[in-house]
Enzyme design. Structure first.
Site, PDB file in Angstrom:
ATOM      1  N   ASP A 112     -33.485   2.842   8.953  1.00  0.00           N
ATOM      2  CA  ASP A 112     -32.449   3.307   8.028  1.00  0.00           C
ATOM      3  C   ASP A 112     -32.467   4.835   8.082  1.00  0.00           C
ATOM      4  O   ASP A 112     -31.865   5.443   8.958  1.00  0.00           O
ATOM      5  CB  ASP A 112     -32.763   2.725   6.639  1.00  0.00           C
ATOM      6  N   LYS A 140     -29.237   1.747  11.253  1.00  0.00           N
ATOM      7  CA  LYS A 140     -28.047   2.297  10.578  1.00  0.00           C
ATOM      8  C   LYS A 140     -27.845   3.726  11.066  1.00  0.00           C
ATOM      9  O   LYS A 140     -28.443   4.657  10.508  1.00  0.00           O
ATOM     10  CB  LYS A 140     -28.256   2.340   9.060  1.00  0.00           C
ATOM     11  N   VAL A 162     -28.681  -3.947   3.007  1.00  0.00           N
ATOM     12  CA  VAL A 162     -28.626  -5.343   3.440  1.00  0.00           C
ATOM     13  C   VAL A 162     -29.929  -6.067   3.092  1.00  0.00           C
ATOM     14  O   VAL A 162     -30.979  -5.440   2.926  1.00  0.00           O
ATOM     15  CB  VAL A 162     -28.368  -5.447   4.964  1.00  0.00           C
TER      16      VAL A 162
END
Ligand SMILES: O=P(O)(O)OC[C@H]1O[C@H](OP(=O)(O)OP(=O)(O)O)[C@H](O)[C@@H]1O
Ligand SMILES: Nc1nc2[nH]cnc2c(=O)[nH]1
Ligand SMILES: [Mg+2]
Length: 189
Positions: A112, A140, A162
């Site tokens: 992330d 991401k 998520v």
């Protein structure tokens, strides 16, 4: 059989949409495993799973592998109960294995901000592995605070929180066989 969020009525209302299905995960992990087998032909590989999120990726990825692999685990946490990285990575459980001269492949569920892995790479590199690479199911790109060099990537996804397939919110939802966007009302977003 396609798994839909509405087969999970107890969490259905908490999920906005499935972003990666069970079938997509299975297919992609087998492709990643084929590349890993090719790249490490004739070598021993040490897979290091990052608990707890990577538990599902590790078990599903490694059953496709034909290489000579062994497995170890490290537990680190930077998210706690929230949806934002604290930026402070803590080791909750260290490895049992000496990395000196080993070919190490870190197995992650998601990159992330990249803070967890960039910290972990520095930490593991200092232990003298022969090589150090990363396999992650999800990334991401829009969330990156630091760039991390990924050798084996499953899917790039949008910058939304998520859950599922190992990924939790406050320790829930890890058991879902797909990856889905968590409804903001669940975390007050
Ligand atoms: O790129 P980053 O922004 O650092 O985020 C990625 C990390 O966050 C999650 O772990 P978490 O700290 O939630 O622990 P968990 O695996 O036990 O859920 C995930 O499993 C990754 O390890
Ligand atoms: N559950 C979950 N954990 C994360 N850790 C870093 N990013 C995420 C995310 O989108 N979902
Ligand atoms: Mg987590």
């Amino acid at each position: 059989m396609t798994t839909q969020a509405w087969n999970y009525p107890e969490v259905g209302g908490d999920l906005v949409e499935i972003v990666v299905s069970e079938e997509q995960i299975r297919q992609r992990l087998s492709e990643m495993a084929a590349r890993i087998d090719e790249d490490y032909a004739g070598e021993e590989v040490l897979l290091i799973g990052v608990l707890k999120g990577a538990a599902m990726v590790m078990s599903d990825l490694m059953r496709h592998l034909r290489s000579d692999v062994s497995m170890d685990w490290m537990a680190v946490s930077s998210y706690g109960k929230g949806t934002k990285s604290s930026g402070v990575v803590r080791i909750l459980k260290d490895l049992d294995t000496d990395l000196t001269g080993r070919h190490v492949l870190i197995v992650e569920d998601i990159i992330d901000s990249g803070l967890t892995l960039s910290w972990l790479i520095e930490n593991l590199r200092s232990r003298g592995p022969a090589s150090l690479e990363i396999a992650t199911l999800l990334r991401k790109p829009e969330a990156a605070k630091v760039e991390v060099d990924v050798r084996y990537l499953g899917f790039d996804i949008a910058n939304e929180f998520v859950v599922g397939y190992g990924l939790d919110y406050a320790e829930r939802y890890r058991q879902l066989p797909f990856v889905a966007v968590l409804a903001p009302h669940v975390y007050g977003g």
